[in-house]
Design a protein around this motif. Structure first.
Motif, PDB file in Angstrom:
ATOM      1  N   SER A  47       0.831  -1.198   0.000  1.00 21.81           N
ATOM      2  CA  SER A  47       0.000   0.000   0.000  1.00 21.81           C
ATOM      3  C   SER A  47       0.868   1.250   0.000  1.00 21.81           C
ATOM      4  CB  SER A  47      -0.900   0.005   1.241  1.00 21.81           C
ATOM      5  OG  SER A  47      -1.572   1.237   1.384  1.00 21.81           O
ATOM      6  N   ARG A  49      -0.639   4.180   0.969  1.00 22.46           N
ATOM      7  CA  ARG A  49      -1.521   5.083   1.704  1.00 22.46           C
ATOM      8  C   ARG A  49      -1.258   4.954   3.200  1.00 22.46           C
ATOM      9  NH1 ARG A  49      -7.520   4.093   0.313  1.00 22.46           N
ATOM     10  NH2 ARG A  49      -7.007   1.942   0.871  1.00 22.46           N
ATOM     11  N   GLY A  75      -6.247  -1.593   3.922  1.00 20.00           N
ATOM     12  CA  GLY A  75      -5.007  -1.461   3.171  1.00 20.00           C
ATOM     13  C   GLY A  75      -4.315  -0.131   3.373  1.00 20.00           C
ATOM     14  N   ILE A  76      -4.484   0.467   4.546  1.00 17.95           N
ATOM     15  CA  ILE A  76      -3.885   1.774   4.845  1.00 17.95           C
ATOM     16  C   ILE A  76      -2.961   1.627   6.049  1.00 17.95           C
ATOM     17  CG2 ILE A  76      -4.344   4.168   5.509  1.00 17.95           C
ATOM     18  CD1 ILE A  76      -7.121   3.848   4.207  1.00 17.95           C
ATOM     19  N   ILE A 133       5.580   3.959   2.677  1.00 20.28           N
ATOM     20  CA  ILE A 133       4.731   4.081   1.481  1.00 20.28           C
ATOM     21  C   ILE A 133       5.465   4.644   0.272  1.00 20.28           C
ATOM     22  CG2 ILE A 133       2.683   4.349   2.920  1.00 20.28           C
ATOM     23  CD1 ILE A 133       2.729   7.329   2.247  1.00 20.28           C
ATOM     24  N   ASN A 244     -10.484   6.795   3.828  1.00 22.71           N
ATOM     25  CA  ASN A 244     -10.302   5.866   2.717  1.00 22.71           C
ATOM     26  C   ASN A 244     -10.678   6.517   1.383  1.00 22.71           C
ATOM     27  OD1 ASN A 244      -9.823   3.237   1.521  1.00 22.71           O
ATOM     28  ND2 ASN A 244     -12.044   2.961   1.439  1.00 22.71           N
TER      29      ASN A 244
END
Length: 247
Positions: A47, A49, A75-76, A133, A244
Motif C-alpha cells: 500500500s 496510503r 489497506g492503509i 509508502i 479511505n
C-alpha cells in the motif's frame, strides 16, 4: 466559489471486517535520544496510503486502536504515537504528570518545555510512515484536541492528502494558517455543540474550507474527543470511511 458546494453532512459507512489487524509496538528514537512509543498498524497488502494519528492531551495513543485496526484492514498504514511526556513516552525529564503537579507560576513554562519538542517528534513519525509508502504515497493526519495544532504544523511543511480535526479548538493564528495554506486540503471536522471554543472554531474552519470533500460532523452535548467514539459507535467507521475515500 467552491465553498458554495460544501455539504454539512453525517454519512453512514457500513462495512464488515473479516480479520483484525493488531498493532505492533515500535520505539522511534529522536535526535536528542528520546524514545517515542508508537503503535503501527500494518496492512496485509502492499500500500502507498497512510494515516498519522495524534492523540488529545488527556489521553494517549491507545485512543486510536480501533481506528488504526480498521484503516489497516482497508489497506492503509496507520501510526499513533504517545506525545513526548504522555503515555509510555516519558522519562525523568518529560512527564506530563510532573508538569500538572507544578504550581501555577511554573506550570506554563514547564508545559512549553515539554511541548516545544512535539513538532520534531511528529515529523519523525511522519517520516517513519513515509518510508513505508514511498515518496509518491499519500498521507493523511488526524489531530485530536491539542493534536490539531501539531497537525497544522506538519501539514504546512509537508504534503498532506487529508486532515481530520477531532474536537480540536484552534486559535486565531492557526485558523489564519489554515485559511492561507490548507483550505484546499480535504478536511473532516468533528465537534460537539456544547464543547465551547472547540465547536466555534470548528464552524470557522469549516466556513474557511474550500475543498468539495470537506465535511463537518457535529454532535449534541459537550463530549470532547475520545468520549465521542463511545457516544457514537459508528464514528470510528465514519472517520475511516472518509479517510479511505480521500486517500
Amino acid at each position: 466559489m467552491k465553498k458554495n458546494y460544501k455539504v454539512l453532512s453525517v454519512f453512514i459507512f457500513l462495512a464488515s471486517f473479516s480479520t483484525v489487524t493488531h498493532a505492533t509496538e515500535n520505539v522511534l528514537i529522536t535526535s536528542d535520544n528520546f524514545a517515542l512509543k508508537t503503535d503501527y498498524f500494518k496492512p496485509n497488502i502492499a500500500s502507498d496510503r497512510a494515516v498519522l494519528m495524534l492523540h488529545q492531551c488527556n489521553y494517549n495513543r491507545s485512543m486510536y486502536t480501533k481506528i488504526g485496526e480498521q484503516l489497516a484492514q482497508l489497506g492503509i498504514h496507520a501510526l499513533s504515537l504517545d506525545f513526548r511526556g504522555f503515555g509510555e513516552s516519558v522519562n525523568h525529564q518529560y512527564d506530563i504528570e510532573k508538569v500538572r503537579s507544578q504550581p501555577d507560576d511554573t506550570r506554563r513554562s514547564a508545559w512549553l518545555t515539554l511541548s516545544q519538542n512535539w513538532p520534531d517528534d511528529v515529523a519523525l513519525a511522519y517520516n517513519y510512515l513515509k518510508n513505508k509508502i514511498g515518496n509518491h504515497g499519500r498521507i493523511a493526519i488526524i489531530g485530536a484536541s491539542c493534536g490539531g495544532t501539531q497537525a497544522v504544523n506538519l501539514a504546512q511543511s509537508t504534503p498532506m492528502s487529508a486532515i481530520v480535526f477531532f474536537s480540536s479548538a484552534q486559535n486565531e493564528t492557526n485558523i489564519a494558517r489554515y485559511k492561507t495554506d490548507l483550505a484546499n486540503v480535504p478536511t473532516l471536522i468533528i465537534a460537539a455543540e456544547q464543547d465551547g471554543r472547540t465547536y466555534s472554531s470548528a464552524k470557522t474552519l469549516f466556513d474557511s474550507a474550500m475543498h468539495i470533500n470537506s465535511k463537518l460532523i457535529s454532535y449534541k452535548g459537550s463530549e470532547h474527543g475520545y468520549p465521542l467514539l463511545t457516544k457514537d459507535p459508528n464514528l470510528a467507521q465514519l472517520m475511516v470511511s472518509w479517510l479511505n475515500q480521500q486517500l
